[in-house]
Design an enzyme around this catalytic site. Structure first.
Site, PDB file in Angstrom:
ATOM      1  N   ASP A  13       0.813  -1.224   0.000  1.00  0.00           N
ATOM      2  CA  ASP A  13       0.000   0.000   0.000  1.00  0.00           C
ATOM      3  C   ASP A  13       0.845   1.273   0.000  1.00  0.00           C
ATOM      4  O   ASP A  13       0.442   2.293   0.560  1.00  0.00           O
ATOM      5  CB  ASP A  13      -0.955   0.042   1.214  1.00  0.00           C
ATOM      6  CG  ASP A  13      -1.748  -1.240   1.346  1.00  0.00           C
ATOM      7  OD1 ASP A  13      -2.273  -1.697   0.322  1.00  0.00           O
ATOM      8  OD2 ASP A  13      -1.832  -1.785   2.463  1.00  0.00           O
ATOM      9  N   HIS A  41      -4.405  -1.741  -6.429  1.00  0.00           N
ATOM     10  CA  HIS A  41      -3.818  -0.454  -6.788  1.00  0.00           C
ATOM     11  C   HIS A  41      -4.967   0.526  -6.989  1.00  0.00           C
ATOM     12  O   HIS A  41      -5.903   0.244  -7.728  1.00  0.00           O
ATOM     13  CB  HIS A  41      -3.077  -0.560  -8.123  1.00  0.00           C
ATOM     14  CG  HIS A  41      -1.727  -1.208  -8.025  1.00  0.00           C
ATOM     15  ND1 HIS A  41      -1.047  -1.364  -6.848  1.00  0.00           N
ATOM     16  CD2 HIS A  41      -0.917  -1.707  -8.986  1.00  0.00           C
ATOM     17  CE1 HIS A  41       0.119  -1.945  -7.090  1.00  0.00           C
ATOM     18  NE2 HIS A  41       0.226  -2.169  -8.377  1.00  0.00           N
TER      19      HIS A  41
HETATM   20  P1  IMP Z   1      -2.598 -12.764   1.979  1.00  0.00           P
HETATM   21  O1  IMP Z   1      -1.684 -12.221   0.935  1.00  0.00           O
HETATM   22  O2  IMP Z   1      -4.052 -12.510   1.694  1.00  0.00           O
HETATM   23  O3  IMP Z   1      -2.322 -14.216   2.276  1.00  0.00           O
HETATM   24  O4  IMP Z   1      -2.311 -11.984   3.348  1.00  0.00           O
HETATM   25  C1  IMP Z   1      -1.077 -12.122   4.050  1.00  0.00           C
HETATM   26  C2  IMP Z   1      -0.632 -10.802   4.675  1.00  0.00           C
HETATM   27  O5  IMP Z   1      -0.249  -9.917   3.649  1.00  0.00           O
HETATM   28  C3  IMP Z   1      -1.722 -10.092   5.466  1.00  0.00           C
HETATM   29  O6  IMP Z   1      -1.125  -9.403   6.542  1.00  0.00           O
HETATM   30  C4  IMP Z   1      -2.287  -9.100   4.458  1.00  0.00           C
HETATM   31  O7  IMP Z   1      -2.888  -7.998   5.098  1.00  0.00           O
HETATM   32  C5  IMP Z   1      -1.007  -8.712   3.754  1.00  0.00           C
HETATM   33  N1  IMP Z   1      -1.232  -8.220   2.392  1.00  0.00           N
HETATM   34  C6  IMP Z   1      -1.460  -8.949   1.287  1.00  0.00           C
HETATM   35  N2  IMP Z   1      -1.578  -8.159   0.224  1.00  0.00           N
HETATM   36  C7  IMP Z   1      -1.395  -6.902   0.636  1.00  0.00           C
HETATM   37  C8  IMP Z   1      -1.361  -5.631  -0.027  1.00  0.00           C
HETATM   38  O8  IMP Z   1      -1.504  -5.491  -1.245  1.00  0.00           O
HETATM   39  N3  IMP Z   1      -1.154  -4.552   0.796  1.00  0.00           N
HETATM   40  C9  IMP Z   1      -0.948  -4.665   2.111  1.00  0.00           C
HETATM   41  N4  IMP Z   1      -0.945  -5.830   2.760  1.00  0.00           N
HETATM   42  C10 IMP Z   1      -1.178  -6.931   2.034  1.00  0.00           C
END
Ligand code: IMP
Length: 425
Positions: A13, A41
């Site tokens: 982010d 995005h």
């Molecule tokens: P997952 O990718 O859904 O398995 O989530 C794993 C970790 O990565 C969690 O803490 C999510 O909040 C974080 N996360 C995954 N994608 C993003 C993103 O695009 N921005 C911020 N955090 C992310």
């Protein structure tokens, strides 16, 4: 800039979409190399907001866009995204999809939800989009790939092999509802119809583009500290988020990459669980969240907010071989009279370090050591040139450059596409 990687330097982010959108103007091809519908995005163009999950934001510039082999694709989400863009007058004809990318299947989402529920207070805080289970099946060699959509027999067979095992897990381990096989193959065949024209040998396509001297941008999803190998494990995502992942995830050699631009916010945010040394306590956290609009693109969750962490950023410079840094959302800090910046961590034994701790327990228990800089307390949104930055804002940027040993090439001063100051060294 023949081959440039854009990589998030924090926990995701960071505003990469906007930077990719800007650099895409001078590129011929924009490639995503990792992640799936967990990424989001947000780009604001002419007052219109676009939220992209799968498709690189280069699409808004009419550029050829690749979704590489290292990505995981939820076909329904991708199709909705394509439809949305088309309905708003943006052509998606130039989207290319790797046949080697893996599909997020309904059982992956169900397992992601079930697993988080089962972990309770130990949960990772995933986006619940099925990302971890999809990558796990890829490594387990039980995954279903985009190219499997092209052959009904193979698709049916792969679903028939995977699903019964997944249903045992869902029912017995997670106490969740099973995924019914009826209609599943037909549903995925429907997706295949729509996606078939975009499926391509994207490794070959990117290689040829580079050989022909075209300018290729690699658009990294998430952020460095969410990297599966080098991030704050287990509170990470399940793909390589660092710049090296661009080569693996698109299928080119690492020697083809010319430069790596890290993207960092002028402060830090994190969604989900896990340690966060510079997380702000008290009212300033809320203030920063409101001013920065720090709510997740994908899940709408509140993002945790903290002061800039130069220890973690130095680590990101190292892991990515960063050649320059884009600093976003500097304008959000205009509201603060004083700006603490973390320059070292104090470890449990009282020693202080500028290097990111290699051991998780040191990281979990470290205390940030701050240097406090004066704020500039004036809006930045009317600035058109970097020379107009208030002295204190320039001091903030220069401290970052000095401590990281990397130049800041772009500075974000507002939400809109044009609110970026270019800084030529
Ligand atoms: P997952 O990718 O859904 O398995 O989530 C794993 C970790 O990565 C969690 O803490 C999510 O909040 C974080 N996360 C995954 N994608 C993003 C993103 O695009 N921005 C911020 N955090 C992310």
């Amino acid at each position: 800039m023949p081959a440039t990687v854009i990589v998030g330097a924090q926990w995701g982010d960071e505003g990469k979409g906007k930077i990719v959108d800007l650099l895409a103007r001078d590129s011929d091809l924009v490639c995503r190399y990792n992640g799936g519908p967990n990424a989001g995005h947000t780009i604001v163009v002419g007052g219109e907001t676009f939220k992209l999950k799968h498709i690189p934001s280069g699409i808004l510039q009419g550029k050829e866009c690749v979704i590489g082999a290292g990505c995981v694709v939820d076909p329904q989400v991708l199709i909705e995204e394509l439809d949305d863009l088309e309905s708003r007058g943006i052509s998606t004809e130039l989207v290319r999809l790797s046949g080697n990318a893996h599909l997020v299947m309904p059982w992956h989402q169900a397992i992601d939800r079930g697993s988080e529920r089962r972990l309770g207070r130990l949960k990772i805080g995933t986006t619940r989009r099925g990302i971890g289970p999809t990558y796990a099946d890829k490594a387990y060699r039980l995954g279903i790939r985009i190219q499997d959509l092209l052959d009904e027999k193979i698709l049916r067979q792969k679903i028939e092999v995977a699903l019964p095992e997944k249903n045992v897990w869902l029912e017995r381990v997670y106490g969740a509802e099973r995924v019914e096989p009826e209609g599943l193959v037909e549903r995925y065949e429907g997706y295949a119809e729509r996606l078939r024209p975009m499926i391509a040998d994207t490794s070959l396509l990117v290689d040829r583009a580079l050989t022909d001297g075209k300018r290729v941008l690699f658009d990294g999803a998430h952020g460095t500290l969410l990297d599966l190998d080098h991030g704050t494990y287990p509170f990470v995502t399940s793909s390589p988020t660092v710049a090296g992942g661009a080569a693996v995830g698109t299928g080119i050699g690492p020697t083809r990459i010319d430069r790596v631009i890290g993207v960092a916010k002028a402060y830090v945010t994190r969604v989900g669980e896990g340690p966060f040394p510079t997380e702000i306590e008290g009212a300033d956290q809320e203030r920063l969240r409101e001013l920065g609009g720090e709510f997740g693109t994908v899940t709408g969750r509140e993002r945790r907010c903290g002061w800039l962490d130069l220890v973690a950023l130095r680590y990101a410079v190292r892991l990515n071989g960063m050649t320059s840094l884009a600093l976003t959302k500097l304008d959000v800090l205009s509201a603060f009279s004083e700006l603490p910046v973390c320059v070292r961590y104090r470890l449990r034994d009282g020693t202080e370090t500028e290097d990111f701790p290699a051991h998780q327990s040191d990281f979990h228990h470290c205390e940030p050591v701050y240097e406090t800089l004066p704020g500039w307390e004036q809006p930045l949104d009317s600035l058109t040139d970097v020379s107009e930055l208030p002295t204190a804002a320039r001091g903030y940027v220069e401290l970052i450059e000095q401590r990281l040993g990397v130049e800041v090439c772009l500075i974000g001063t507002g939400r809109e596409r044009e609110r970026v100051l270019e800084r030529v060294a």
